[in-house]
Design a protein around this motif. Structure first.
Motif, short mmCIF file in Angstrom:
data_model
loop_
_atom_site.label_atom_id
_atom_site.label_comp_id
_atom_site.label_asym_id
_atom_site.label_seq_id
_atom_site.Cartn_x
_atom_site.Cartn_y
_atom_site.Cartn_z
N GLU A 31 0.83 -1.20 0.00
CA GLU A 31 0.00 0.00 0.00
C GLU A 31 0.87 1.25 0.00
O GLU A 31 0.45 2.29 -0.50
CB GLU A 31 -0.95 0.01 1.20
CG GLU A 31 -2.12 -0.94 1.03
CD GLU A 31 -3.05 -0.95 2.24
OE1 GLU A 31 -3.09 0.04 2.98
OE2 GLU A 31 -3.73 -1.97 2.43
N CYS A 34 2.98 0.98 -3.88
CA CYS A 34 2.16 0.99 -5.10
C CYS A 34 0.95 1.90 -4.93
O CYS A 34 0.45 2.07 -3.82
CB CYS A 34 1.60 -0.41 -5.40
SG CYS A 34 2.82 -1.66 -5.77
N THR A 35 0.48 2.41 -6.05
CA THR A 35 -0.83 3.05 -6.02
C THR A 35 -1.87 1.94 -5.93
O THR A 35 -1.57 0.77 -6.22
CB THR A 35 -1.10 3.89 -7.27
OG1 THR A 35 -1.18 3.01 -8.41
CG2 THR A 35 -0.02 4.94 -7.49
N ASN A 37 -4.31 1.47 -7.93
CA ASN A 37 -4.49 0.93 -9.29
C ASN A 37 -3.35 0.00 -9.70
O ASN A 37 -3.59 -1.02 -10.37
CB ASN A 37 -4.65 2.06 -10.30
CG ASN A 37 -6.01 2.71 -10.20
OD1 ASN A 37 -6.96 2.13 -9.68
ND2 ASN A 37 -6.11 3.94 -10.68
N GLU A 38 -2.12 0.32 -9.32
CA GLU A 38 -0.99 -0.56 -9.65
C GLU A 38 -1.14 -1.91 -8.97
O GLU A 38 -0.95 -2.97 -9.59
CB GLU A 38 0.33 0.08 -9.23
CG GLU A 38 0.75 1.24 -10.08
CD GLU A 38 1.90 2.04 -9.50
OE1 GLU A 38 2.59 2.71 -10.29
OE2 GLU A 38 2.11 2.02 -8.26
#
Length: 106
Positions: A31, A34-35, A37-38
């Motif tokens: 978390e 990464c975003t 969405n990623e």
């Protein structure tokens, strides 16, 4: 031309990932790194790979995961012509949600 991913920076990232002890630590780390969405894209590709290995159709996969046919096709290409990374991991997962005979299908 493909970029060489084997470098000190990627090694450092993989060492960090290998240091994680459980799912909760994975959530905490991913978390941050990464975003949303990623992370969802990575998990979607992994789910697509599992469904392809379980011989699901592109239509079934697209409906279940929301993945585009282009994404499904790219994952399928990795499964067929890649480094066998998906199958290596699938063979180690205790509870595979799509098909219990993935390791034997190679």
């Amino acid at each position: 031309m493909s970029k060489n991913i084997r470098n000190a920076s990627v090694d450092f990232l993989f060492d960090a990932i290998l240091s994680l002890k459980d799912k909760e630590e994975c959530y905490t780390f991913f978390e941050d790194i990464c975003t949303v969405n990623e992370l969802l894209s990575l998990s979607q590709r992994f789910e697509v790979a599992g469904m392809l290995r379980a011989h699901r159709t592109y239509l079934e996969i697209a409906e279940k995961t929301g993945a585009s046919t282009a994404t499904i096709s790219r994952v399928n290409r990795s499964l067929n012509y890649g480094n066998d990374g998906y199958d290596m991991v699938f063979s180690r997962i205790k509870e595979f949600p799509y098909d219990t005979n993935v390791a034997e299908e190679k």
